[in-house]
Design an enzyme around this catalytic site. Structure first.
Site, short mmCIF file in Angstrom:
data_model
loop_
_atom_site.label_atom_id
_atom_site.label_comp_id
_atom_site.label_asym_id
_atom_site.label_seq_id
_atom_site.Cartn_x
_atom_site.Cartn_y
_atom_site.Cartn_z
N ASN A 208 1.06 -1.24 -0.04
CA ASN A 208 -0.17 0.14 -0.09
C ASN A 208 1.10 1.39 0.28
O ASN A 208 1.70 1.31 1.05
CB ASN A 208 -0.95 -0.13 1.51
N HIS A 244 -4.83 9.91 -1.11
CA HIS A 244 -4.52 10.98 0.13
C HIS A 244 -4.66 11.95 -1.55
O HIS A 244 -3.90 12.43 -1.32
CB HIS A 244 -3.64 11.13 1.26
N GLU A 273 -7.01 4.70 0.98
CA GLU A 273 -7.64 5.53 2.11
C GLU A 273 -8.28 7.03 0.99
O GLU A 273 -7.73 7.98 1.55
CB GLU A 273 -6.30 6.24 2.55
N ASP A 275 -9.05 10.39 0.28
CA ASP A 275 -9.96 11.56 1.01
C ASP A 275 -9.16 12.43 -0.04
O ASP A 275 -8.04 12.53 -0.51
CB ASP A 275 -9.17 12.25 2.48
O1 9MR Z 1 -5.51 8.75 10.82
C1 9MR Z 1 -3.90 7.91 11.09
C2 9MR Z 1 -3.68 8.97 12.43
O2 9MR Z 1 -4.56 8.68 13.55
C3 9MR Z 1 -1.94 8.90 12.63
O3 9MR Z 1 -1.82 9.52 13.51
C4 9MR Z 1 -1.10 8.70 11.89
C5 9MR Z 1 0.16 8.48 12.09
O4 9MR Z 1 0.65 7.72 11.21
O5 9MR Z 1 -1.61 7.70 10.55
C6 9MR Z 1 -2.94 8.09 10.15
O6 9MR Z 1 -3.41 6.57 9.25
C7 9MR Z 1 -2.06 6.77 8.01
C8 9MR Z 1 -2.22 5.37 7.29
O7 9MR Z 1 -2.12 4.54 8.47
C9 9MR Z 1 -1.03 5.60 6.27
N1 9MR Z 1 -1.21 6.16 4.91
C10 9MR Z 1 -1.36 7.77 5.78
C11 9MR Z 1 -2.69 8.02 6.60
C12 9MR Z 1 -2.42 9.38 7.27
O8 9MR Z 1 -1.53 9.79 7.16
#
Ligand code: 9MR
Length: 483
Positions: A208, A244, A273, A275
């Protein structure tokens, strides 16, 4: 539903497959005089399922006490991803001490709503406890394999997919110099995938990453990695494209073609993921641009047969990660901070084939609460099995449900278990069907949502049997056992 994308859900994983192609399409067309306002709107997942895909959302443990939030999470989506609770810092904070409570809570929530789980993530440079980063190089592989083995074994059979390796690339397409890369070179990826397959033979195994949604150096690097792993016979099932996006940076180049080239390698692809952030404040013009981005992503996934589904990175701005990381940016999700639907929601709804009528979808808040249970019900299940060889054949099942209580039932779900050896083979009629293992859930369409007091409704499906034929033994209507 295409056979290959249906196969993505049904054969190895035996998880949820909404069988409602005809049924869900019927549900999206309001029938004059019969549709029951907003209660009749199909969910984003029902629309996606009618196209052979899932539509899901990330979620996180702290939010699960917000009941207005969980009501929508549980009803609108067919798939959930734990945003944090299966990451290394949560699951193995100290060496060889594992903690599954938070991840288990998400899995259990998913089960209670008939949702599949994309598990996230086993090997990532981020949210990694310091004990891993400070290991001597010679110990990293054993620690990684142990972590994967323990965590994937714990969730084996309960998750649809694993993001085994997350974000292995730099923006220029070179490998990120993580503790894993430094210890094992790029071979850590194959090693991780093999360990995950050994621990959980049924989960789809993914790599991913972000900024790989459109063509470019990073996507090319992922493509080369995927081709090479496939050529070596490494157990890799899919590539996750995080999605993202930000309206100020433009839409990814050739997204559909990019997804397709990975699919052409014999891999599933998924938007994992999604957004679409903007520079705040939000306004109608930015909302419109954002809606176009969501539409484009849905269209790209729909156009690629092996795109199995789309996950948004939580569904409401109330719980988005964006504002805390990108100062001054946000409003990235289809529901606002008050859980009201935004134009982006309507864009997704329409792109998935939903028909917007004057009464729906309402740009207001949460959907109506779950229907009240009837106090009594009766089920007549009549099947006409036939034999096509020794111990195999097909059958047509007709089900009549009678509401034996004195008040109408408004919105219904009938649950039963197919005897072992039996499967649904067709989308059925007069209901939407979800299948998880042998468990079948049949849900009303818009035009037959109400069963009057002492009234009945009928629906059915076609199936296959093997061994010997028998009919399901027990039924519940809105969780009440029927006679
Ligand atoms: O949504 C997640 C957020 O709550 C955490 O603080 C963050 C820290 O690394 O990770 C976010 O999720 C990530 C995902 O695991 C991997 N791709 C990017 C996402 C957004 O940062």
């Amino acid at each position: 539903m295409s056979s290959s994308s249906a196969g993505a859900f049904s054969t190895r994983t035996r998880l949820i497959l909404i069988m409602g192609v005809t049924a869900a399409l019927a549900a999206v067309s309001p029938i004059a005089g019969l549709s029951t306002a907003r209660a009749a709107d199909p969910t984003l997942h029902q629309l996606a399922a009618a196209k052979g895909k899932y539509f899901g959302s990330a979620t996180d443990n702290p939010e699960l006490t917000d009941t207005a939030y969980t009501a929508i999470l549980g009803s609108e989506f067919g798939q959930i991803t734990p945003g944090n609770s299966m990451k290394w810092d949560t699951t193995e904070p100290t060496r060889n001490t594992f903690a599954f409570t938070k991840g288990d809570a998400v899995v259990s929530l998913a089960k209670s709503h008939n949702q599949i789980v994309r598990a996230h993530t086993l090997v990532w440079h981020n949210q990694l406890p310091s004990w891993v980063s400070s290991l001597p190089t010679t110990e990293v592989q054993a620690a990684m394999e142990n972590h994967i083995t323990q965590v994937a074994t714990h969730y084996a059979g309960q998750v649809y997919a694993w993001d085994v390796v997350n974000e292995p690339f730099n923006e220029d397409g070179t490998f990120r110099t993580s503790v894993f890369y430094n210890a094992m070179g790029s071979g850590y990826i194959a090693t991780a995938l093999r360990a995950a397959r050994a621990a959980d033979p049924t989960a789809k195994l993914y790599i991913n990453d972000y900024n790989t949604d459109g063509t470019g150096a990073k996507a090319d690097a992922m493509y080369n990695l995927a081709s090479s792993l496939k050529a070596q016979g490494v157990p890799l099932d899919g590539i996750g494209f995080q999605g993202h996006l930000a309206i100020q940076y433009g839409f990814p180049t050739n997204m559909q073609a990019n997804l397709q080239r990975f699919a052409d390698l014999g891999l599933d692809v998924a938007i994992t993921e999604l957004d679409v952030r903007m520079i705040l404040p939000r306004d109608a013009t930015k909302d419109a641009t954002q809606s176009t981005y969501y539409t484009n992503v849905v269209n790209a996934c729909l156009a690629v047969n092996r795109c199995v589904g789309i996950t948004i990175w939580d569904y409401t701005d109330k719980y988005s990660w964006v504002p805390s990381v990108f100062s001054g940016q946000g409003a990235a999700l289809p529901w606002d901070e008050n859980l009201a639907k935004k134009p982006a929601y309507t864009a997704i709804f329409k792109a998935l084939g939903g028909i917007v009528s004057t009464s729906s979808p309402s740009p207001s808040g949460p959907s109506p609460s779950t229907p009240a249970p009837p106090t009594g019900c009766k089920v007549v299940y009549s099947a006409s099995p036939w034999t096509e060889g020794t111990g195999v054949g097909g059958f047509t099942a007709n089900i009549t449900v009678t509401n034996t209580s004195a008040t109408p039932v408004s919105g219904w779900t009938l649950r039963f278990s197919l005897p072992s050896g039996q499967t649904l083979t067709q989308s059925g009629w007069n209901a939407t069907y979800a299948v998880s293992g042998q468990a079948v859930t049949a849900t009303n369409l818009s035009y037959n949502a109400t069963i009057p007091a002492n009234g009945s409704t009928s629906f059915g499906f076609n199936g296959r049997w093997s061994g010997s034929y028998s009919s399901p033994a027990a039924f519940t209507l809105n969780n009440v056992t029927c006679s």
